[in-house]
Design a protein around this motif. Structure first.
Motif, PDB file in Angstrom:
ATOM      1  N   UNK A 262      36.489  42.049  55.754  1.00  0.00           N
ATOM      2  CA  UNK A 262      37.604  42.851  55.258  1.00  0.00           C
ATOM      3  C   UNK A 262      37.712  42.714  53.737  1.00  0.00           C
ATOM      4  N   UNK A 263      38.109  43.805  53.094  1.00  0.00           N
ATOM      5  CA  UNK A 263      38.448  43.715  51.669  1.00  0.00           C
ATOM      6  C   UNK A 263      39.876  43.196  51.555  1.00  0.00           C
ATOM      7  N   UNK A 264      40.110  42.248  50.666  1.00  0.00           N
ATOM      8  CA  UNK A 264      41.438  41.651  50.482  1.00  0.00           C
ATOM      9  C   UNK A 264      41.765  41.690  48.992  1.00  0.00           C
ATOM     10  N   UNK A 265      42.959  42.177  48.699  1.00  0.00           N
ATOM     11  CA  UNK A 265      43.386  42.310  47.299  1.00  0.00           C
ATOM     12  C   UNK A 265      44.797  41.749  47.147  1.00  0.00           C
ATOM     13  N   UNK A 266      45.202  41.485  45.921  1.00  0.00           N
ATOM     14  CA  UNK A 266      46.539  40.996  45.562  1.00  0.00           C
ATOM     15  C   UNK A 266      46.730  39.519  45.906  1.00  0.00           C
ATOM     16  N   UNK A 267      45.650  38.748  45.844  1.00  0.00           N
ATOM     17  CA  UNK A 267      45.800  37.305  46.029  1.00  0.00           C
ATOM     18  C   UNK A 267      46.456  36.657  44.812  1.00  0.00           C
ATOM     19  N   UNK A 268      46.312  37.305  43.643  1.00  0.00           N
ATOM     20  CA  UNK A 268      46.911  36.790  42.419  1.00  0.00           C
ATOM     21  C   UNK A 268      47.678  37.905  41.720  1.00  0.00           C
ATOM     22  N   UNK A 269      48.550  37.521  40.820  1.00  0.00           N
ATOM     23  CA  UNK A 269      49.310  38.484  40.035  1.00  0.00           C
ATOM     24  C   UNK A 269      49.461  37.943  38.612  1.00  0.00           C
ATOM     25  N   UNK A 270      49.872  38.813  37.713  1.00  0.00           N
ATOM     26  CA  UNK A 270      50.134  38.415  36.332  1.00  0.00           C
ATOM     27  C   UNK A 270      51.625  38.535  36.063  1.00  0.00           C
ATOM     28  N   UNK A 271      52.224  37.437  35.644  1.00  0.00           N
ATOM     29  CA  UNK A 271      53.650  37.403  35.319  1.00  0.00           C
ATOM     30  C   UNK A 271      53.836  37.188  33.819  1.00  0.00           C
ATOM     31  N   UNK A 272      54.892  37.781  33.289  1.00  0.00           N
ATOM     32  CA  UNK A 272      55.274  37.523  31.906  1.00  0.00           C
ATOM     33  C   UNK A 272      56.323  36.413  31.898  1.00  0.00           C
TER      34      UNK A 272
END
Length: 557
Positions: A262-272
């Motif tokens: 499976x393709x998996x996305x959004x394991x990380x994010x960028x916060x300010x």
């Protein structure tokens, strides 16, 4: 009368922008504004690959411009900005313009038709609006991109870029669905299982389900001569230790859901996040953080080769959850310890950076290679190497003051001239290090053949490795010779270093860390011999591979 201007611009390459084209049109707008008034640009400050959300003080060229404002002998009379939305974000204008006003340097922008008038409320309002528009534009782009990527992942499972996980290769998947991008030759790619490394991934999952631990698996893989993920792709992992498998490399493989197909996305994010919670005016910076598993986006169906089943992956995650001790938090510490030698102290056994460790109200540094990597037969490394900062800090500062002070300047220049290395020596060293890796790959392929692998397929791998080794040997022959750094260049660099050394003696631990990094200081600690090797590789020198090294006095036991 000609007015001399300094120009400031910025471009972010996150959206595949062309820095040269962006600089050109920003300069064009700036010149169109000032040339009709007799203006001339004599200095340029242009930041590349720096987000607009980063404060001016953390953008290299913007910070250099601010420093120039403080100099009464600066080479320009005013500053012009071609595109305010590129330069200012949010409230950055209100935090930066007072500096221009304080030092008496006019700031020109096309939107007001000339210099900004501090007493004009309309000018202040216009610039504040542009900062808000800049922030809003960035937020809209971020929302649209994230929504599109989530939809593409869930419905199509399209490969979204980046390096393939260990165990996979990239394969062409046809032209890009966007007609414009397809006309430019852009093509899609998909993950396919690598014939060799995918077997390693299956073995790791199988052995872990039998009850083995991270370090046990790492040591077994190293003993078998199997290249670690970093060693399998050395070009993109120069910053990692490639001699052995680490426990963390095994953990990353066991926790990667993409091995299920499976393709998996959004394991990380960028916060300010705020740079300083006590001083909000300093602005924010961007930090990457982990999302919880319920925020991950999975493709609805398998979209590439599955190396392990979904059931196996879930069983591994259940085991990991039961082994976890307490609840792990990704939140950073509220305060930061003042480690003066942060990032510049290395272990003499394994050549890795030593980690800061606060103990008994003092700064220590430690290296725990065997606790993180498999133990190599040819590497003797204690379980832990410790060094107290106070034991060496005064001696390091004393050596710097002596070696780069006015009295010893000529002697230091002579020593650095003798040790000057041509730039291509670094290229030659890198190529020579890759040759043994090709030999290890061939040995690995022969082991696979002895274990009963497909002879035709394995011989094709062996031939590929032979061709790679032949290519490296040819490159070694064709690397041109380049003249080393001249005495005049070294003298100029030594003068810059001397200025930094004078500041170090008066700095606290936090400022010393930054000064040491700017100076290019590298310390290597040899516990058995109880001495410290110091090496200076400042930024201008690093590009020319020139250094000055010395062994400090033997440390007290």
């Amino acid at each position: 009368m000609t007015i001399k201007f300094g120009f400031y611009g910025r471009v972010s390459t996150e959206d595949n922008q062309d820095p040269q084209a962006s600089r050109a049109w920003q300069l064009h707008r700036a010149r169109a504004l000032i040339e009709s008034r007799g203006g001339e640009i004599v200095a340029e400050f242009f930041d590349i690959d720096k987000s607009r959300s980063i404060p001016w003080q953390l953008r290299p060229h913007a910070a250099a411009l601010i420093e120039e404002l403080k100099d009464p002998l600066r080479g320009f009379d005013a500053v012009v900005i071609g595109e305010p939305q590129r330069a200012f974000y949010g409230n950055q204008y209100s935090l930066t313009f007072p500096l221009f006003e304080h030092f008496g340097v006019p700031l020109w922008v096309p939107e007001v038709g000339g210099p900004i008038d501090p007493a004009n409320e309309a000018h202040d309002m216009i610039m504040g609006v542009f900062g808000g528009l800049s922030k809003g534009e960035r937020n809209r782009i971020k929302i649209r991109v994230r929504a599109a990527m989530a939809a593409i992942t869930a419905t199509e499972g399209r490969f979204l870029g980046g390096r393939p996980p260990y165990g996979y290769l990239l394969q062409d998947a046809g032209p890009h669905p966007n007609p414009g991008k397809a006309a430019d030759g852009r093509r899609l790619r998909r993950l396919v299982a690598d014939p060799v490394t995918s077997r390693v991934v299956r073995w790791i999952y199988s052995e872990f389900l039998k009850g083995r631990g991270y370090l046990d698996l790492a040591e077994d893989l190293t003993r078998q001569g199997i290249l670690s993920p970093s060693a399998s792709d050395p070009g993109r992992n120069k910053h990692r230790d490639q001699r052995a498998w680490s426990r963390y490399a095994v953990r990353v493989i066991l926790t990667n859901p993409r091995y299920t197909g499976h393709q998996v996305w959004n394991k990380q994010r960028k916060d300010e996040v705020l740079l300083d919670v006590e001083n909000v005016a300093l602005g924010t910076t961007t930090k990457q953080r982990w999302n919880t598993k319920d925020q991950w986006i999975w493709s609805e169906h398998p979209v590439h080769d599955a190396i392990v089943s979904v059931e196996e992956y879930q069983r591994v995650q259940e085991i990991l959850a039961t082994r976890a001790r307490g609840q792990y938090s990704q939140r950073p510490r509220p305060t930061r310890r003042p480690y003066a030698l942060r990032g510049v102290l290395f272990c003499g056994y394994c050549e890795r950076r030593m980690q800061g460790n606060w103990n008994n109200q003092q700064a220590y540094y430690r290296c725990r290679f065997p606790n993180q990597y498999a133990i190599l037969n040819d590497l003797h490394h204690p379980k832990a190497v410790y060094l107290r900062e106070a034991k060496i800090l005064d001696e390091v500062d004393g050596w710097l003051a002596t070696a780069f002070g006015p009295d010893a300047r000529e002697r230091t220049i002579a020593a650095m001239t003798e040790q000057a290395i041509a730039p291509n020596e670094t290229v030659l060293l890198d190529l020579r290090q890759q040759l043994p890796k090709c030999d290890r790959k061939r040995s690995q392929h022969r082991s696979t053949l002895d274990a009963g692998g497909d002879p035709i397929e394995i011989f094709s791998w062996i031939n590929e490795t032979k061709n790679e080794r032949a290519r490296l040997e040819e490159e070694l022959k064709t690397v041109p010779a380049v003249q080393p750094t001249s005495v005049a260049e070294i003298r100029s660099m030594i003068e810059e270093i001397g200025d930094l050394v004078r500041l170090i003696g008066e700095a606290d631990s936090g400022d010393k860390a930054e000064l040491y990094m700017r100076l290019g200081l590298k310390l290597t600690y040899y516990p058995e011999k109880q001495y410290l090797e110091a090496r200076i590789e400042p930024e201008p020198l690093r590009r020319r591979s020139v250094c000055f090294r010395a062994k400090l006095h033997k440390l007290n036991a």
